[in-house]
Design an enzyme around this catalytic site. Structure first.
Site, PDB file in Angstrom:
ATOM      1  N   PHE A 159      56.224  19.349  62.200  1.00  0.00           N
ATOM      2  CA  PHE A 159      56.874  18.346  63.052  1.00  0.00           C
ATOM      3  C   PHE A 159      55.886  17.453  63.795  1.00  0.00           C
ATOM      4  O   PHE A 159      56.257  16.368  64.249  1.00  0.00           O
ATOM      5  CB  PHE A 159      57.791  19.045  64.087  1.00  0.00           C
ATOM      6  CG  PHE A 159      57.055  19.609  65.271  1.00  0.00           C
ATOM      7  CD1 PHE A 159      56.690  18.797  66.338  1.00  0.00           C
ATOM      8  CD2 PHE A 159      56.691  20.950  65.330  1.00  0.00           C
ATOM      9  CE1 PHE A 159      56.002  19.308  67.431  1.00  0.00           C
ATOM     10  CE2 PHE A 159      56.004  21.467  66.406  1.00  0.00           C
ATOM     11  CZ  PHE A 159      55.653  20.638  67.459  1.00  0.00           C
ATOM     12  N   LYS A 183      59.272  17.766  51.523  1.00  0.00           N
ATOM     13  CA  LYS A 183      60.246  18.305  52.486  1.00  0.00           C
ATOM     14  C   LYS A 183      59.771  17.997  53.895  1.00  0.00           C
ATOM     15  O   LYS A 183      58.813  18.591  54.380  1.00  0.00           O
ATOM     16  CB  LYS A 183      60.414  19.814  52.339  1.00  0.00           C
ATOM     17  CG  LYS A 183      61.591  20.291  53.206  1.00  0.00           C
ATOM     18  CD  LYS A 183      61.592  21.753  53.500  1.00  0.00           C
ATOM     19  CE  LYS A 183      60.904  22.134  54.773  1.00  0.00           C
ATOM     20  NZ  LYS A 183      61.452  21.549  56.005  1.00  0.00           N
ATOM     21  N   GLU A 186      62.447  19.632  59.573  1.00  0.00           N
ATOM     22  CA  GLU A 186      63.846  19.425  59.988  1.00  0.00           C
ATOM     23  C   GLU A 186      63.927  18.950  61.445  1.00  0.00           C
ATOM     24  O   GLU A 186      64.963  18.462  61.885  1.00  0.00           O
ATOM     25  CB  GLU A 186      64.665  20.715  59.799  1.00  0.00           C
ATOM     26  CG  GLU A 186      64.270  21.903  60.671  1.00  0.00           C
ATOM     27  CD  GLU A 186      63.097  22.721  60.105  1.00  0.00           C
ATOM     28  OE1 GLU A 186      62.290  22.166  59.334  1.00  0.00           O
ATOM     29  OE2 GLU A 186      62.997  23.920  60.459  1.00  0.00           O
ATOM     30  N   CYS A 290      46.863  20.111  65.865  1.00  0.00           N
ATOM     31  CA  CYS A 290      46.060  21.257  65.433  1.00  0.00           C
ATOM     32  C   CYS A 290      44.598  21.053  65.805  1.00  0.00           C
ATOM     33  O   CYS A 290      43.808  21.981  65.773  1.00  0.00           O
ATOM     34  CB  CYS A 290      46.197  21.472  63.931  1.00  0.00           C
ATOM     35  SG  CYS A 290      45.485  20.124  62.987  1.00  0.00           S
ATOM     36  N   GLU A 391      47.697  30.259  69.850  1.00  0.00           N
ATOM     37  CA  GLU A 391      47.870  28.807  69.803  1.00  0.00           C
ATOM     38  C   GLU A 391      49.080  28.469  70.677  1.00  0.00           C
ATOM     39  O   GLU A 391      50.211  28.870  70.363  1.00  0.00           O
ATOM     40  CB  GLU A 391      48.121  28.340  68.362  1.00  0.00           C
ATOM     41  CG  GLU A 391      48.297  26.842  68.266  1.00  0.00           C
ATOM     42  CD  GLU A 391      48.550  26.342  66.857  1.00  0.00           C
ATOM     43  OE1 GLU A 391      49.293  26.990  66.102  1.00  0.00           O
ATOM     44  OE2 GLU A 391      47.991  25.276  66.507  1.00  0.00           O
TER      45      GLU A 391
HETATM   46  P1  NAD Z   1      56.199  25.514  61.034  1.00  0.00           P
HETATM   47  O1  NAD Z   1      55.361  26.486  60.305  1.00  0.00           O
HETATM   48  O2  NAD Z   1      57.276  26.032  61.927  1.00  0.00           O
HETATM   49  O3  NAD Z   1      56.950  24.525  59.997  1.00  0.00           O
HETATM   50  C1  NAD Z   1      56.228  23.795  59.025  1.00  0.00           C
HETATM   51  C2  NAD Z   1      57.124  23.561  57.822  1.00  0.00           C
HETATM   52  O4  NAD Z   1      57.447  24.817  57.228  1.00  0.00           O
HETATM   53  C3  NAD Z   1      58.448  22.908  58.170  1.00  0.00           C
HETATM   54  O5  NAD Z   1      58.769  21.979  57.167  1.00  0.00           O
HETATM   55  C4  NAD Z   1      59.441  24.071  58.199  1.00  0.00           C
HETATM   56  O6  NAD Z   1      60.739  23.701  57.805  1.00  0.00           O
HETATM   57  C5  NAD Z   1      58.840  25.049  57.209  1.00  0.00           C
HETATM   58  N1  NAD Z   1      59.028  26.464  57.577  1.00  0.00           N
HETATM   59  C6  NAD Z   1      59.167  26.998  58.816  1.00  0.00           C
HETATM   60  N2  NAD Z   1      59.267  28.342  58.738  1.00  0.00           N
HETATM   61  C7  NAD Z   1      59.186  28.678  57.439  1.00  0.00           C
HETATM   62  C8  NAD Z   1      59.242  29.907  56.716  1.00  0.00           C
HETATM   63  N3  NAD Z   1      59.397  31.075  57.340  1.00  0.00           N
HETATM   64  N4  NAD Z   1      59.148  29.860  55.365  1.00  0.00           N
HETATM   65  C9  NAD Z   1      58.992  28.696  54.717  1.00  0.00           C
HETATM   66  N5  NAD Z   1      58.933  27.492  55.351  1.00  0.00           N
HETATM   67  C10 NAD Z   1      59.035  27.474  56.690  1.00  0.00           C
HETATM   68  O7  NAD Z   1      55.204  24.541  61.838  1.00  0.00           O
HETATM   69  P2  NAD Z   1      55.574  23.433  62.919  1.00  0.00           P
HETATM   70  O8  NAD Z   1      55.994  24.108  64.182  1.00  0.00           O
HETATM   71  O9  NAD Z   1      56.474  22.415  62.318  1.00  0.00           O
HETATM   72  O10 NAD Z   1      54.139  22.731  63.121  1.00  0.00           O
HETATM   73  C11 NAD Z   1      53.201  23.146  64.072  1.00  0.00           C
HETATM   74  C12 NAD Z   1      52.120  23.991  63.435  1.00  0.00           C
HETATM   75  O11 NAD Z   1      51.481  23.249  62.404  1.00  0.00           O
HETATM   76  C13 NAD Z   1      51.007  24.382  64.413  1.00  0.00           C
HETATM   77  O12 NAD Z   1      50.651  25.713  64.194  1.00  0.00           O
HETATM   78  C14 NAD Z   1      49.861  23.447  64.034  1.00  0.00           C
HETATM   79  O13 NAD Z   1      48.574  23.928  64.363  1.00  0.00           O
HETATM   80  C15 NAD Z   1      50.066  23.367  62.554  1.00  0.00           C
HETATM   81  N6  NAD Z   1      49.390  22.206  62.005  1.00  0.00           N
HETATM   82  C16 NAD Z   1      48.214  22.434  61.344  1.00  0.00           C
HETATM   83  C17 NAD Z   1      47.502  21.371  60.844  1.00  0.00           C
HETATM   84  C18 NAD Z   1      46.201  21.603  60.133  1.00  0.00           C
HETATM   85  O14 NAD Z   1      45.638  20.669  59.614  1.00  0.00           O
HETATM   86  N7  NAD Z   1      45.668  22.822  60.083  1.00  0.00           N
HETATM   87  C19 NAD Z   1      47.979  20.058  60.995  1.00  0.00           C
HETATM   88  C20 NAD Z   1      49.193  19.871  61.662  1.00  0.00           C
HETATM   89  C21 NAD Z   1      49.886  20.956  62.166  1.00  0.00           C
END
Ligand code: NAD
Length: 500
Positions: A159, A183, A186, A290, A391
């Site tokens: 997100f 994808k 959401e 991140c 985090e």
């Molecule tokens: P999230 O893991 O909750 O969701 C990411 C995506 O995965 C979404 O599209 C979501 O629908 C899907 N998802 C969620 N739970 C899932 C599951 N159990 N199985 C399969 N798919 C699932 O992450 P978020 O809260 O949207 O984003 C924040 C996180 O992203 C933070 O931890 C941040 O550090 C990380 N991030 C990392 C980088 C990087 O380059 N390392 C860059 C941006 C964000």
């Protein structure tokens, strides 16, 4: 859309260059509410797509692949160039969508779109960048390799950057000749929904498809037999799951996870520049990056630096304008952040700036119903405090005093993540000492958000990344192609009268 009076949109998937309602039986169709963190108001409903929708999108991408992949790099670059012109012409509209659904400031939204467009600019140069190699390896025997697209690729995004993170993969993936099913998160589906519509005016059907949904739609995307490669960006736990699943299925996968970035302030750092940079790093996008500063390790007390950080933090106001900070994504996130402040306090930490008591943010939250939380600075006295390790993903800075530079290095290098680290110093020798010893994948010198920009690739190590290559830049070309190796031997020409 006007962030102050949003209208509700019921979203549909984008397949075959058309908006397509979920194929799930209408009686079983489900939608998730999408709310703006600015006020908590409902702005959209996102469909919870299922395997049947994934099949439809992947089959459209699969049908498009032969024609799209057989175009030349130069031909595809012309499409990308028009895509860039179209997106640039819609920059203001897209930035307002990012502000509405994510809550970051307008300036931050424009910044992320421009950064995403940089990756697109890089992809426009693929005809110059994705050339293969050719070498005579023994007399009369030539080895050649060329970049060949993989097929249908999937991108699953988080997100926190509704535009930029999808653009870490989309331009290079399709520029290399793949077709993509994306994808969106959401929580922020509107920006990419609009991007897909704009893409639909340029690319042939099936080159880019969008399947909306939550975690339930991810397994069918990973498991579809026509999907050749998967990129994921999100939390570490999910990144690891996605990576393990792809490994079991023998699919190429690059899964970027979470982070806990440490900034080390050497005693010789420039106090004012360091303080400003640290505050920008931990409050930018309300700490939901991140690459955000999370822990500041001071070598010695550095009272002047800490006082300057406190003063600059206190001065920040809630809002969407320059030098203001936006809300966090939702109430669940706000509650999680508040909990870390409470637990730090209970563990004996001093709350130097308390976001819970910031009247401007509290009043804004009460008046608007949005997820506003004031920036917070915590001085810890125990290395074991949970806020120093997890985090937090919000506008919270943890400060810990270290007895020596070596002790600070040890703390950064022993944390399980490996995204970013930074040294603040006015000495080149000190900078070199740290850049050679930090274990993180991306290192800053006097820069608290050390994001490599094209042609460099982006990526951490350890719990911040599961997979072998990096994202964007030349790592992206490597990921989205395989090398076709051709070895050729021709004998000497048979005698032909016309040769001589
Ligand atoms: P999230 O893991 O909750 O969701 C990411 C995506 O995965 C979404 O599209 C979501 O629908 C899907 N998802 C969620 N739970 C899932 C599951 N159990 N199985 C399969 N798919 C699932 O992450 P978020 O809260 O949207 O984003 C924040 C996180 O992203 C933070 O931890 C941040 O550090 C990380 N991030 C990392 C980088 C990087 O380059 N390392 C860059 C941006 C964000």
């Amino acid at each position: 859309m006007d962030p102050t009076s949003p209208s509700v949109t019921r979203l549909a998937n984008w397949i075959n260059n058309q908006s397509q309602a979920s194929l799930v039986a209408p009686s079983e169709a489900q939608f998730l509410p999408v709310t703006t963190p600015l006020s908590g108001q409902l702005i959209a409903e996102v469909p919870l797509s299922q395997a049947v929708d994934v099949n439809e999108a992947v089959s459209s991408a699969e049908s498009a692949f032969p024609a799209w992949s057989s175009r030349t790099f130069k031909d595809r670059a012309q499409y990308l160039l028009r895509f860039h012109q179209t997106l640039a012409a819609h920059l203001d509209e897209l930035a307002k969508l990012v502000v509405l659904e994510h809550g970051k400031t307008y300036e931050e939204a424009v910044g992320e779109i421009k950064k995403g467009l940089e990756t697109l600019e890089y992809a426009i140069s693929l005809p110059q960048l994705a050339t293969g190699r050719n070498l005579e390896v023994s007399r009369g025997v030539f080895c050649q390799d060329t970049r060949v697209p993989l097929g249908v690729v999937v991108s699953i995004v988080p997100f926190n950057f509704p535009f930029m993170v999808p653009f870490w993969t989309l331009p290079i993936a399709i520029g290399c000749g793949n077709t993509m099913v994306l994808k969106p998160s959401e929580k922020v589906p509107l920006t990419m929904d609009r991007v897909a519509q704009l893409a639909g005016t340029i690319f042939p059907p099936g080159v880019l498809s969008l399947v909306h949904g939550d975690k339930q739609v991810v397994p069918p995307l990973l498991e579809h037999s026509a999907v050749r490669a998967v990129t994921f960006v999100g939390t570490t736990h999910v990144a690891e799951l996605v990576s393990q699943q792809c490994r079991r299925l023998n699919k190429r996968c690059l899964a970027l996870g979470g982070a806990k970035n440490h900034l080390v302030a050497a005693p010789d750092c420039d106090t004012e520049l360091t303080a400003q940079d640290v505050v920008n790093s931990f409050t930018g996008c309300s700490g939901q990056r991140c690459m955000a500063a999370s822990v500041l390790l001071t070598v010695g007390a550095q009272a002047e630096l800490v006082a300057s950080i406190v003063a600059k933090t206190v001065a920040l106001q809630p809002g969407s304008g320059p030098r203001e900070i936006g809300p966090v994504i939702d109430e669940a996130s706000r509650a999680r952040i508040l909990d870390y402040i409470v637990r730090s306090e209970q563990a004996g930490a001093e709350i130097l700036v308390d976001g819970r008591l910031n009247a401007a943010f509290t009043e804004r939250a009460q008046a608007s119903g949005g997820s506003w939380i004031g920036p917070t600075v915590i001085r810890h006295h125990h290395k074991t405090d949970v806020a120093l390790h997890d985090e937090i993903f919000g506008p919270v800075l943890s400060i810990l005093e270290c007895p020596s530079g070596e002790a600070a290095l040890e703390i950064e290098n022993s944390n399980p993540y490996g995204n970013a680290a930074c040294i603040y110093t006015s000495s080149g020798a000190v900078a070199q000492h740290y850049t050679q010893r930090f274990r993180a994948g991306m290192i800053g010198v006097n820069i608290g958000v050390p994001v490599p920009r094209e042609p460099f690739s982006f990526g951490g190590i350890e719990a911040s990344k599961f997979g072998d290559m990096d994202i964007t830049g030349d790592g992206g070309i490597e990921f989205f192609t395989y090398r076709r190796k051709v070895t050729t031997k021709w004998g000497a020409p048979t005698e032909k009268s016309w040769l001589n």
